[in-house]
Design an enzyme around this catalytic site. Structure first.
Site, PDB file in Angstrom:
ATOM      1  CB  CYS A 129      30.504  39.902  30.519  1.00 47.19           C
ATOM      2  SG  CYS A 129      28.910  39.143  30.743  1.00 47.19           S
ATOM      3  CG  ASP A 130      32.585  41.582  35.001  1.00 47.86           C
ATOM      4  OD1 ASP A 130      33.312  41.512  34.000  1.00 47.86           O
ATOM      5  OD2 ASP A 130      32.493  42.605  35.694  1.00 47.86           O
ATOM      6  CE  LYS A 131      29.413  39.505  39.080  1.00 43.68           C
ATOM      7  NZ  LYS A 131      29.942  40.613  38.257  1.00 43.68           N
ATOM      8  CB  CYS A 201      36.203  45.746  30.684  1.00 43.18           C
ATOM      9  SG  CYS A 201      34.501  46.335  30.780  1.00 43.18           S
ATOM     10  CB  SER A 479      33.762  47.411  39.029  1.00 45.55           C
ATOM     11  OG  SER A 479      34.412  47.237  37.796  1.00 45.55           O
TER      12      SER A 479
END
Length: 577
Positions: A129-131, A201, A479
């Site tokens: 995920c993102d981080k 995502c 985002s």
């Protein structure tokens, strides 16, 4: 199984496995069922961000087993461990989002501490995920050990009424619901089908952007970023990554041999041409910092400016990560960049071969549907551009993928909010006007603290049909799923006395993405007078704990919002101890 021997006299694990004085240490290894042979082989950390917070990381534990098999096949001993992660999709739109960016540093720090404490010789890092992606890559470069990164894979798109849907559609449906254009029943159906599998995502949001970066920068195996999380082929990439890290140990290739100024520029190219997340403007400087390379937000944006945008991915386009993978993935995109002379081909990769040598193996052509030929791009400049001006002396960043040229200049009166909650409430109540420029301040790395993403607000605006009729600027972040004219990373942040702190309702703001300018119609004297009258940073509720500590340490967005001096000030390299 490939049988080979390694000289442990120069590997970190010698400190815990070799000689009579390490008999107590070996006792612990025997307690876990390790054999004498396994104890004396190189010890490879297999780090994952597995947790049950969200689908992004839920498959990583299973995927790690494939990595461990690959390490064993190549005469290494894998040592699996996990670290934390904060998943933005769950943290979004409330106080939990303050933990998101801080978690990037926590991931890098905890991976470093685990590797140091147990003297592991190399690392394969899995993140979803993102981080967690940039955090894991930062740890690899900081430690400067042989390192291979592998992405957990993206989620499959949902299907509703014959069309693909993603979580972005759910966020925007909330805005439609608030506007009275979406029923409770419709929202309930959408939320149940939008996310049908494990994985991050699916659009070119932050996770998939940084997954593309992992390949372009050379830390991941070619094409390993593309396969969705449920695909069995992910296990093949896992095994191959385990074998690859053992080859890197044998060849003495370390993370900083791969992450160089040139490879960072390659990474910035892949972000620009795919219309990737503005968060890459934060993460690439942070990764560079771990290598002792100053690679600023403006450096990233300069590359964005002269890179064509030619991959049609959500949120600005039509397709998701699975579609790009099926069209040939990052290798085909990189091949197109090479055709335009936009890639440094001599950069080393985890295969032991250069980017150029790897691209020589690519035979697929751009399909013209998901991946356009570089000479017929969607637009001639990157999907993300940098801005500077009297409102952002240290720069800002805006995503323009999917916007037409006539939408790239916006002038309007400031509508100032002291935090995201105030802005979101105004959107819910329709307490704003067409043409307004939303200013959300006190959301920077230190002032927030935590530099929250503003997706709840921007998605609500889009859902109300106002995404192209207002603009938004913030010292916080957006985002990767954000659409609309939204400027983030404005620096200096409000807490540090930046011009954004001096704005008042009605001040006329101009955002010009064609010229790369962000300005307010105020004289230097007026800005200085407001600065003299400024009462100082807004007090936050975080007076202790992790977020307080983060706020004391974190630097500005221009250099990646990092929390330590970086490699330029280090006095040793872990792998050489």
């Amino acid at each position: 199984m490939l049988k080979r021997s390694f000289d442990k006299s120069k590997l970190p694990s010698r400190h815990v496995t070799e000689g009579p004085s390490r008999a107590p240490h070996r006792s612990y290894y025997y307690a876990m069922g390790m054999t004498e042979e396994e104890i004396h082989q190189p010890l490879v950390g297999v780090a994952t961000c597995w947790n049950e917070a969200a689908p992004c990381n839920i498959a990583l534990s299973r995927q790690a087993q494939a990595v461990k098999m690959g390490v064993k096949q190549a005469s290494g001993t894998p040592r699996e461990f996990t670290t934390i992660t904060v998943t933005d999709g769950i943290a979004m739109g409330h106080e939990g989002m303050r933990s998101s960016l801080a978690s990037r540093e926590a991931i890098a720090d905890t991976v470093e501490l685990t590797m140091r404490g147990h003297c592991y010789d190399a690392i394969v890092g899995l993140a979803g995920c993102d981080k967690s992606l940039p955090g894991m890559m930062m740890a690899m470069v900081r430690l400067n050990v042989p390192s291979v990164f592998i992405y957990g894979g993206s989620i499959l798109p949902g299907r509703l009424n014959g069309e693909d849907v993603t979580v972005q559609d759910v966020f925007e449906a909330v805005g439609k619901h608030q506007a009275g254009n979406y029923t409770d029943a419709e929202l309930e159906v959408l939320e149940r089908v939008a996310c049908p599998s494990a994985g991050a995502c699916g659009g070119q949001f932050t996770a998939n952007t940084m997954a593309c970066v992992s390949e372009a920068i050379g830390l991941a195996l070619p094409n390993s970023a593309g396969a969705p999380a449920p695909y069995e082929s992910r296990d093949q990439y896992g095994e191959a990554s385990g074998r690859a890290v053992m080859d890197l140990i044998e060849k003495g290739i370390r993370a900083r041999d791969i992450v160089t100024r040139k490879s960072l520029e390659n990474a910035a190219r892949i972000v620009a041409c795919t219309g990737g997340s503005t968060n890459a403007g934060l993460h690439l400087p942070a990764i560079a910092h771990e290598a002792g390379i100053e690679f600023t937000l403006q450096d990233v944006c300069d590359i964005f400016r002269d890179t064509p945008y030619f991959v049609d991915l959500k949120p600005g386009g039509k397709y998701v990560a699975k579609d790009m993978y099926e069209a040939g993935g990052v290798p085909v995109v990189m091949r197109e960049l090479r055709r335009a002379g936009l890639i440094h081909e001599d950069c080393m990769t985890v295969t032991g071969y250069s980017i150029g040598e790897e691209l020589d193996k690519v035979t697929l052509e751009a399909d013209g549907r998901v991946i356009y030929p570089v000479d017929t791009p969607l637009s001639t400049t990157g999907g993300v551009v940098g801005l500077e001006g009297n409102l952002a002396p240290e720069g800002a960043i805006v995503k323009i993928a999917g916007m037409s040229d006539d939408q790239l200049v916006f002038t309007g009166p400031a509508r100032v909010f002291e935090c995201e909650e105030d802005a979101f409430e105004a959107v819910q109540n329709r307490a704003y006007a067409e043409g307004d420029v939303f200013v959300i301040r006190n959301e920077g790395p230190a002032g927030g603290p935590g530099m929250r993403e503003m997706l709840a607000t921007t998605a609500a605006l889009s859902g109300q049909g106002m995404g192209k009729k207002v603009a938004l600027i913030t010292d916080g972040r957006f985002s990767g799923a954000t659409r609309g004219f939204c400027v983030g990373h404005v620096g200096p942040e409000a807490a540090h006395g930046g011009p954004i702190a001096m704005l008042k309702d009605g001040d006329m703001i101009t955002i010009d993405a064609l010229k790369g300018e962000l300005s307010v119609a105020l004289s230097e004297d007026e800005l200085a007078a407001r600065k003299d009258a400024w009462s100082g940073p807004r007090e936050t509720i975080y007076a202790s704990g992790a977020l307080w500590k983060y706020a004391q340490l974190v630097g500005g967005a221009r250099l990646g919002a990092v929390t330590h001096p970086g490699a330029k000030d280090e006095k040793h390299i872990y792998a050489d101890l």
